[in-house]
Motif scaffolding. Structure first.
Motif, short mmCIF file in Angstrom:
data_model
loop_
_atom_site.label_atom_id
_atom_site.label_comp_id
_atom_site.label_asym_id
_atom_site.label_seq_id
_atom_site.Cartn_x
_atom_site.Cartn_y
_atom_site.Cartn_z
N ALA A 37 6.51 8.30 5.66
CA ALA A 37 5.81 7.04 5.93
C ALA A 37 4.30 7.23 5.78
CB ALA A 37 6.14 6.54 7.34
N ALA A 38 3.78 8.32 6.34
CA ALA A 38 2.34 8.59 6.26
C ALA A 38 1.90 8.81 4.82
CB ALA A 38 1.99 9.81 7.12
N ALA A 39 2.75 9.51 4.05
CA ALA A 39 2.41 9.79 2.64
C ALA A 39 2.38 8.49 1.83
CB ALA A 39 3.43 10.76 2.04
N LEU A 40 3.35 7.60 2.06
CA LEU A 40 3.39 6.33 1.33
C LEU A 40 2.19 5.46 1.67
CD1 LEU A 40 4.80 4.21 -0.46
CD2 LEU A 40 6.08 3.48 1.55
N ILE A 41 1.88 5.33 2.96
CA ILE A 41 0.75 4.49 3.40
C ILE A 41 -0.57 5.05 2.84
CG2 ILE A 41 -0.60 3.82 5.43
CD1 ILE A 41 2.19 3.62 6.88
N ASP A 42 -0.68 6.38 2.82
CA ASP A 42 -1.87 7.02 2.26
C ASP A 42 -1.98 6.74 0.75
OD1 ASP A 42 -4.19 8.85 2.53
OD2 ASP A 42 -2.99 10.13 1.21
N GLU A 43 -0.83 6.81 0.05
CA GLU A 43 -0.81 6.55 -1.39
C GLU A 43 -1.21 5.11 -1.70
OE1 GLU A 43 2.38 6.49 -5.13
OE2 GLU A 43 3.01 7.21 -3.17
N LEU A 44 -0.79 4.18 -0.83
CA LEU A 44 -1.11 2.77 -1.03
C LEU A 44 -2.55 2.45 -0.66
CD1 LEU A 44 2.16 1.12 0.39
CD2 LEU A 44 1.58 1.56 -2.00
N GLY A 45 -3.19 3.34 0.09
CA GLY A 45 -4.58 3.11 0.50
C GLY A 45 -4.72 2.10 1.62
N PHE A 46 -3.66 1.92 2.43
CA PHE A 46 -3.69 0.96 3.52
C PHE A 46 -4.25 1.60 4.79
CE2 PHE A 46 0.13 -1.63 1.74
CZ PHE A 46 -0.72 -2.24 0.84
N ASP A 47 -5.05 0.83 5.54
CA ASP A 47 -5.57 1.25 6.83
C ASP A 47 -4.52 0.90 7.89
OD1 ASP A 47 -7.09 1.85 9.06
OD2 ASP A 47 -8.15 -0.07 9.03
N LEU A 48 -3.51 1.74 8.02
CA LEU A 48 -2.33 1.43 8.82
C LEU A 48 -1.84 2.67 9.54
CD1 LEU A 48 -0.39 -1.01 9.32
CD2 LEU A 48 0.94 -0.21 7.37
N ASP A 49 -1.60 2.56 10.85
CA ASP A 49 -1.10 3.68 11.65
C ASP A 49 0.42 3.60 11.71
OD1 ASP A 49 -0.41 5.57 13.50
OD2 ASP A 49 -1.73 4.83 15.09
N PRO A 50 1.15 4.59 11.13
CA PRO A 50 2.62 4.52 11.10
C PRO A 50 3.26 4.53 12.48
CG PRO A 50 1.79 6.23 9.61
CD PRO A 50 0.64 5.78 10.43
N SER A 51 2.54 5.05 13.49
CA SER A 51 3.14 5.17 14.82
C SER A 51 2.88 3.95 15.70
CB SER A 51 2.60 6.42 15.53
OG SER A 51 1.21 6.31 15.73
N GLN A 52 2.14 2.96 15.19
CA GLN A 52 1.81 1.78 15.98
C GLN A 52 2.94 0.76 15.96
OE1 GLN A 52 -2.01 0.20 14.96
NE2 GLN A 52 -2.24 -0.93 16.88
N ARG A 53 3.17 0.11 17.12
CA ARG A 53 4.18 -0.94 17.19
C ARG A 53 3.73 -2.16 16.40
NH1 ARG A 53 7.62 -1.88 22.42
NH2 ARG A 53 6.95 -4.01 22.00
N VAL A 54 4.70 -2.82 15.75
CA VAL A 54 4.39 -3.97 14.91
C VAL A 54 3.78 -5.11 15.71
CG1 VAL A 54 5.49 -5.83 13.59
CG2 VAL A 54 5.98 -3.44 13.04
N ASP A 55 4.25 -5.33 16.94
CA ASP A 55 3.71 -6.45 17.72
C ASP A 55 2.29 -6.20 18.22
OD1 ASP A 55 4.44 -4.58 19.61
OD2 ASP A 55 5.89 -5.85 20.64
#
Length: 512
Positions: free
Chosen positions: A130-148
């Protein structure tokens, strides 16, 4: 993200022929053809209710077609399900997110495709991927954060990441920039260019001409469930596309509004919200004019009108409505004070999607004697009143007993606007009024605002679309980082001055 490295096929990646789909009383698609090639971005363009959403639901396996043929990668496809669509490389990103709010981003990414070893969930491997994909996409997104706990923009990023996890051959994006800032939109455009270079086909649904010009290879226009024409984006004009979409010539996108500023209806002094998203704001809106609030996503413009209406708590400051102090604002009290609020997110905050149009349109008026007496709803009176309101707003189709969830974006906005016609109101707060609706529906919303101004109402419009807020407003506030950066009117109200106000405030913030 796994990329399909197979040679680019000679024929189309996706070929639909004669696709039809009926729902109860409605023919949503009528013998529609569509081709999408590998490495192509193909825009679906049409008014709300034209069949775009139904078509992408057919392609993604949500709805089976009643008629027609479906080929993908040169193979005939039948009995498609969402699971099978994903398995063969079709990944949709819908406006209505499919994320589970109580789960983290990484848990949502792998939901239904968890990595296990010997029957045991391999959380570390999923977290790493998940971290590798988000990093590849260049998104400012924490994989461990709850969606809500995420903003809508970050939920959009999570939805896109989820669609790109696995082997993707066709990506479907439905109004993907509606919740994104300019910077995030730029990153998405870079990602799209990368996907096209990897021979991934894209179906892109958008009403924004800027995006069509920046991204599209071809455009297919739908109207009333029918395929009108497919054009090369490079050789088509904006007016040609709009005329094909609506079936009529549209010379002016924005109506000419005669503003006659009168008394101050909304007056805000030194307002600061409890969460700090609005800080020391001074603002006023007059009867007989449209007051605009411009700024990028996250600047505090939406939070300002939500605080005035009573949705966001206020830490300090003063609000006056029609000259009288308004302490402890709350939605029910705001309605009784003559204020209406139309949220940007019609799905989450605006409508009860499972309930009929009639109930959604009347819900703000149930305390009035015309609709209820002694605690009992006058259903006959409610039905007559709402039927008249929806006829006035040209709801299509006009059946007020249909669930609101079955409506297109433009018709959902009309249901919300209908609430304004059920009681006496003098102040109207519009938050991103044209998000997710087509050109024809936008014109109807703008004409609605024009009529309100003509009756002497105070109209406040919050918009991230600079041409929209410039064209509609008589006076315009520019917000940046929760503060008012500029107030513009008359000849000062130009795009250059809006941007200058923003950057001047930005530079001052950096120096401080």
């Amino acid at each position: 993200m796994d990329v399909d490295t197979a040679p680019k096929p000679a024929g189309p990646l996706l070929a639909l022929r004669g696709i039809s789909k009926r729902f109860t009383g409605v023919r949503a698609l009528d013998r529609v053809d569509l081709d999408v090639h590998a490495g192509e971005l193909h825009v679906l363009f049409g008014e709300n209710g034209a069949g775009k959403s139904t078509l992408i639901n057919v392609v993604s396996g949500t709805f089976p077609p009643d008629e027609g043929t479906f080929q993908f990668g040169g193979e005939d496809i039948s009995h498609l399900t969402p699971q099978r669509a994903r398995a063969i490389g079709i990944s949709p990103v819908f406006q209505e997110f499919s994320l589970v709010p109580s789960l983290t981003v990484e848990e949502n990414l792998f939901l239904g495709r968890e990595i296990t070893r010997g029957g045991v969930l391999h959380a570390r491997e999923m977290r790493k991927r998940a971290a590798a994909l988000i990093d590849e996409l260049g998104f400012d997104l924490d994989p461990s954060q709850r969606v809500d706990d995420l903003s809508r923009a970050h939920q959009q990023m999570a939805e896109i990441a989820k669609a790109l996890l696995g082997r993707v051959r066709l990506l479907i994006l439905d109004e993907p920039t509606a919740s994104l800032t300019e910077r995030e939109t730029g990153r998405l455009f870079e990602l799209i260019a990368r996907l096209k270079s990897q021979n991934i086909g894209l179906i892109y649904v958008s009403h924004r001409m800027r995006e069509i010009r920046a991204l599209a290879d071809r455009v297919t226009v739908l109207r009333d469930g029918r395929h009108i024409r497919t054009l090369d984006a490079a050789t088509s004009t904006d007016s040609e596309l709009v005329e094909l979409m609506t079936g009529r010539k549209i010379d002016l996108l924005f109506p000419t509004i005669t503003h006659k500023p009168d008394k101050v209806m909304v007056d805000v002094e030194n307002l600061t919200s409890a969460d700090g998203s609005v800080r020391d704001v001074n603002f006023h809106a007059r009867a007989g004019e449209i007051t605009g609030i411009a700024g990028l996503v996250g600047c505090g413009k939406s939070e300002l009108i939500r605080a005035i209406y009573g949705i966001e708590p206020i830490a300090s400051g003063t609000v006056r409505i029609d000259g009288r102090p308004y302490e402890f604002p709350a939605p029910r009290r705001s309605l009784k004070r003559g204020m209406a609020y139309f949220p940007a997110n019609r799905i989450v905050e605006g409508l009860a999607l499972s309930r009929p149009i009639r109930e959604n349109a009347s819900m703000t008026a149930l305390d009035l004697p015309a609709f209820a007496g002694f605690g009992v709803l006058r259903q006959a009176a409610e039905r007559i009143a709402i039927k008249g309101v929806m006829e006035q707003l040209q709801l299509r189709p006009p059946n007020i007993e249909r669930p609101a969830g079955m409506l297109s974006g433009g018709n959902r906005q009309k249901v919300m606007l209908g609430r304004a016609l059920t009681r006496e109101l003098s102040v109207f707060l519009f938050d991103e009024p044209s998000v997710g609706i087509d050109v024809g529906a936008k014109l109807e919303v703008y004409e609605f605002m024009k009529r309100l101004v003509g009756t002497g109402a105070a109209v406040i419009v919050v918009s991230s679309e600079l041409p929209e807020v410039l064209a509609l407003s008589n006076r315009l506030y520019v917000m940046h980082h929760g503060r008012i950066a500029a107030e513009l009117s008359g000849t000062e109200k130009t795009e250059q001055n809006v941007l200058a106000g923003f950057f001047r405030e930005h530079l001052l913030a950096e120096v401080a």
